[in-house]
Design a protein around this motif. Structure first.
Motif, mmCIF file in Angstrom:
data_model
loop_
_atom_site.group_PDB
_atom_site.id
_atom_site.type_symbol
_atom_site.label_atom_id
_atom_site.label_comp_id
_atom_site.label_asym_id
_atom_site.label_seq_id
_atom_site.Cartn_x
_atom_site.Cartn_y
_atom_site.Cartn_z
ATOM 1 N N ASP A 9 0.774 -0.898 -0.183
ATOM 2 C CA ASP A 9 -0.604 -0.111 0.219
ATOM 3 C C ASP A 9 0.436 1.374 0.014
ATOM 4 O OD1 ASP A 9 1.354 -0.785 2.764
ATOM 5 O OD2 ASP A 9 -0.758 1.037 3.554
ATOM 6 N N GLU A 10 2.410 1.147 -1.016
ATOM 7 C CA GLU A 10 2.914 2.431 -0.124
ATOM 8 C C GLU A 10 2.984 3.535 -1.595
ATOM 9 O OE1 GLU A 10 7.829 1.432 -1.248
ATOM 10 O OE2 GLU A 10 6.424 0.409 -3.133
ATOM 11 N N GLN A 11 2.101 3.016 -2.420
ATOM 12 C CA GLN A 11 1.690 4.053 -3.035
ATOM 13 C C GLN A 11 0.751 4.573 -2.778
ATOM 14 O OE1 GLN A 11 1.444 3.257 -7.463
ATOM 15 N NE2 GLN A 11 0.712 5.132 -8.205
ATOM 16 N N LEU A 12 -0.643 4.545 -2.157
ATOM 17 C CA LEU A 12 -1.531 4.145 -1.770
ATOM 18 C C LEU A 12 -1.535 5.657 -0.654
ATOM 19 C CD1 LEU A 12 -3.836 1.573 -2.281
ATOM 20 C CD2 LEU A 12 -4.160 3.386 -3.483
ATOM 21 N N GLU A 13 -0.469 5.331 0.109
ATOM 22 C CA GLU A 13 0.010 5.664 1.559
ATOM 23 C C GLU A 13 0.661 6.867 1.340
ATOM 24 O OE1 GLU A 13 -1.221 5.792 4.333
ATOM 25 O OE2 GLU A 13 -2.694 4.017 3.493
ATOM 26 N N PHE A 14 1.476 7.093 0.017
ATOM 27 C CA PHE A 14 2.105 8.199 -0.151
ATOM 28 C C PHE A 14 1.359 9.509 -0.568
ATOM 29 C CE2 PHE A 14 4.027 10.547 -3.347
ATOM 30 C CZ PHE A 14 5.961 10.885 -2.699
ATOM 31 N N THR A 15 1.219 10.681 0.255
ATOM 32 C CA THR A 15 0.132 11.721 -0.439
ATOM 33 C C THR A 15 1.024 13.113 0.143
ATOM 34 O OG1 THR A 15 0.287 11.595 2.983
ATOM 35 C CG2 THR A 15 -1.373 10.862 1.205
ATOM 36 N N CYS A 16 0.536 14.547 -1.153
ATOM 37 C CA CYS A 16 1.452 15.219 -0.734
ATOM 38 C C CYS A 16 -0.042 16.415 -0.772
ATOM 39 C CB CYS A 16 1.810 15.302 -2.577
ATOM 40 S SG CYS A 16 2.461 14.507 -3.264
ATOM 41 N N ASN A 17 0.846 17.488 -0.288
ATOM 42 C CA ASN A 17 0.111 18.520 0.746
ATOM 43 C C ASN A 17 -0.580 19.540 -0.777
ATOM 44 O OD1 ASN A 17 2.742 19.661 0.031
ATOM 45 N ND2 ASN A 17 2.617 20.627 1.923
ATOM 46 N N THR A 18 -0.992 19.215 -1.785
ATOM 47 C CA THR A 18 -1.105 19.993 -3.035
ATOM 48 C C THR A 18 -2.757 18.930 -3.484
ATOM 49 O OG1 THR A 18 -0.674 20.845 -4.876
ATOM 50 C CG2 THR A 18 0.473 18.781 -4.350
ATOM 51 N N VAL B 111 14.361 5.772 4.451
ATOM 52 C CA VAL B 111 13.818 6.425 3.510
ATOM 53 C C VAL B 111 13.080 7.301 3.951
ATOM 54 C CG1 VAL B 111 11.175 5.766 3.007
ATOM 55 C CG2 VAL B 111 13.329 3.616 2.792
ATOM 56 N N PRO B 112 13.806 8.319 3.778
ATOM 57 C CA PRO B 112 12.820 10.099 4.178
ATOM 58 C C PRO B 112 11.599 10.164 4.422
ATOM 59 C CG PRO B 112 13.801 10.061 2.477
ATOM 60 C CD PRO B 112 14.096 8.851 2.051
ATOM 61 N N ALA B 113 11.147 10.567 5.683
ATOM 62 C CA ALA B 113 9.576 10.816 5.833
ATOM 63 C C ALA B 113 8.816 11.748 4.832
ATOM 64 C CB ALA B 113 9.063 11.042 7.027
ATOM 65 N N GLN B 114 9.710 12.675 4.864
ATOM 66 C CA GLN B 114 9.434 13.866 3.842
ATOM 67 C C GLN B 114 10.325 13.963 2.684
ATOM 68 O OE1 GLN B 114 9.178 17.573 5.770
ATOM 69 N NE2 GLN B 114 8.822 18.979 4.464
ATOM 70 N N TYR B 115 9.756 14.180 0.716
ATOM 71 C CA TYR B 115 9.690 14.585 0.455
ATOM 72 C C TYR B 115 9.614 15.707 -0.430
ATOM 73 C CZ TYR B 115 11.710 9.820 -0.410
ATOM 74 O OH TYR B 115 12.391 8.182 -0.012
ATOM 75 N N PRO B 116 10.587 16.917 -0.802
ATOM 76 C CA PRO B 116 9.998 18.220 -1.436
ATOM 77 C C PRO B 116 9.883 17.784 -3.073
ATOM 78 C CG PRO B 116 12.292 18.032 -0.520
ATOM 79 C CD PRO B 116 11.894 16.443 -0.343
ATOM 80 N N CYS B 117 9.433 17.941 -4.231
ATOM 81 C CA CYS B 117 8.877 18.124 -5.101
ATOM 82 C C CYS B 117 8.561 19.457 -5.814
ATOM 83 C CB CYS B 117 7.777 16.967 -5.773
ATOM 84 S SG CYS B 117 7.371 16.181 -7.646
ATOM 85 N N ASP B 118 9.221 19.044 -7.194
ATOM 86 C CA ASP B 118 8.581 21.147 -7.396
ATOM 87 C C ASP B 118 8.411 20.431 -9.254
ATOM 88 O OD1 ASP B 118 11.590 20.310 -8.189
ATOM 89 O OD2 ASP B 118 11.790 21.879 -8.104
ATOM 90 N N CYS C 132 5.637 15.681 0.220
ATOM 91 C CA CYS C 132 5.188 14.079 -0.098
ATOM 92 C C CYS C 132 5.183 13.896 1.429
ATOM 93 C CB CYS C 132 4.924 13.621 -1.174
ATOM 94 S SG CYS C 132 4.808 14.821 -2.076
ATOM 95 N N PHE C 133 5.180 12.731 1.406
ATOM 96 C CA PHE C 133 5.000 11.843 2.790
ATOM 97 C C PHE C 133 4.527 10.444 2.884
ATOM 98 C CE2 PHE C 133 3.574 15.959 3.899
ATOM 99 C CZ PHE C 133 3.899 16.911 4.948
ATOM 100 N N THR C 134 5.579 10.327 3.209
ATOM 101 C CA THR C 134 5.727 8.193 3.247
ATOM 102 C C THR C 134 5.393 7.742 4.322
ATOM 103 O OG1 THR C 134 7.885 7.812 3.796
ATOM 104 C CG2 THR C 134 7.621 8.101 1.322
ATOM 105 N N SER C 135 4.595 6.470 3.759
ATOM 106 C CA SER C 135 3.834 5.622 5.219
ATOM 107 C C SER C 135 4.862 4.700 5.909
ATOM 108 C CB SER C 135 2.612 4.035 4.730
ATOM 109 O OG SER C 135 3.413 3.861 3.888
ATOM 110 N N ARG C 136 4.869 4.581 7.318
ATOM 111 C CA ARG C 136 6.257 3.572 7.843
ATOM 112 C C ARG C 136 7.488 3.985 7.263
ATOM 113 N NH1 ARG C 136 1.478 0.278 7.326
ATOM 114 N NH2 ARG C 136 2.471 -0.168 5.330
#
Length: 276
Positions: free
Chosen positions: A47-56, A153-160, A170-174
């Protein structure tokens, strides 16, 4: 676990043709890779792609950011690694099974033993090639894991990336659990590569240096035994011919010593043989 049954059976049959160090590598593959990847890691990464969320909520932004963060999923990366390593092992197992069937149909003779020895050397060469390919695959995947995921595996990914309207987070699960798995599989890979290198040198020395001397000694022993049997058969033939000639001489002597006696009426009525 059903999809792992075939690979498990392949590695289980491969241990019959492997030395002790090869069986240790098979133990690492079955217990610390296939078993753990099929039980624990499948639930962790499904479920890593489903739990991968971004603040947009921008359409497409989440997908492109996930592709940047994980060019290939860790789970698929490790599955591809196992399948790639298992491929030459399957080829070796098929060839070994074919050679064993041919060996079972051969009659037992000195020529067949020499042919069996040649087949065994050919089989061992193929096994060495399998080990070399395994070492190359292990080292290549260790380098690939370091390049793709590093050791965290970082908890937060900046993406542009486009179509994101701005730099989003963007944030990853576990992330901690996935980091532990990265360390675990890297350690298993290092141990597997090291055991394969030791197996390569040990098997090469044992099979192609020491075993040649053993076969030379065995070949000399077979030749000596064959010569001894020929000498014994020759002596037996000579003794048989000598005994036959002696019996013929005795028969001639016996016939020459036959004495006739005369009866009262002047006729020969009886004979007597003198034994010499």
């Amino acid at each position: 676990m059903g999809e792992w049954g075939f690979l498990g059976s392949v590695f289980d049959n491969l241990q019959a043709h492997s030395p002790m160090l090869g069986r240790f590598w098979l133990f690492l593959m079955l217990m610390f890779r296939i078993l753990i990847l099929g039980t624990v890691a499948s639930d962790l990464f499904e479920d890593e792609q489903l739990e991968f969320t971004c603040n947009t909520l921008q359409p497409g932004c989440k997908q492109v950011c996930y592709d940047k963060a994980f060019p290939i999923s860790q789970y698929r990366f490790w599955v591809f690694h196992i399948v790639l390593i298992a491929t030459p092992s399957i080829v070796f197992l098929l060839y070994a099974t074919h050679q064993n069937k041919k060996k079972a149909l051969r009659p037992k003779s000195r020529r067949s033993s020499i042919q069996n020895y040649k087949d065994d050397r050919r089989l061992r060469r193929l096994y060495i090639i399998n080990v070399i390919f395994r070492i190359i695959a292990e080292v290549a995947f260790l380098v690939g894991q370091c390049k793709l995921y590093s050791f965290k595996v970082p908890a937060q990914y900046p993406c542009d990336r486009f179509p994101c309207p701005y730099t989003v987070d963007c944030f990853t699960s576990r992330p901690m659990e996935k980091t532990i798995f990265l360390y675990f599989y890297f350690g298993v890979g290092v141990l597997s590569a090291f055991s394969s290198i030791v197996e390569l040198f040990y098997s090469s020395i044992k099979w192609f240096c020491c075993n040649q001397e053993d076969f030379d000694l065995e070949d000399r022993a077979c030749k000596n035994l064959q010569n001894f049997r020929q000498d014994e058969s020759g002596k037996k033939t000579m003794s048989d011919s000598a005994s036959g000639s002696v019996q013929l001489k005795k028969g001639s002597v016996k016939s020459s010593k036959t004495i006739s006696t005369k009866g009262k009426r002047g006729k020969y009525v009886s004979t007597r043989t003198c034994m010499v």
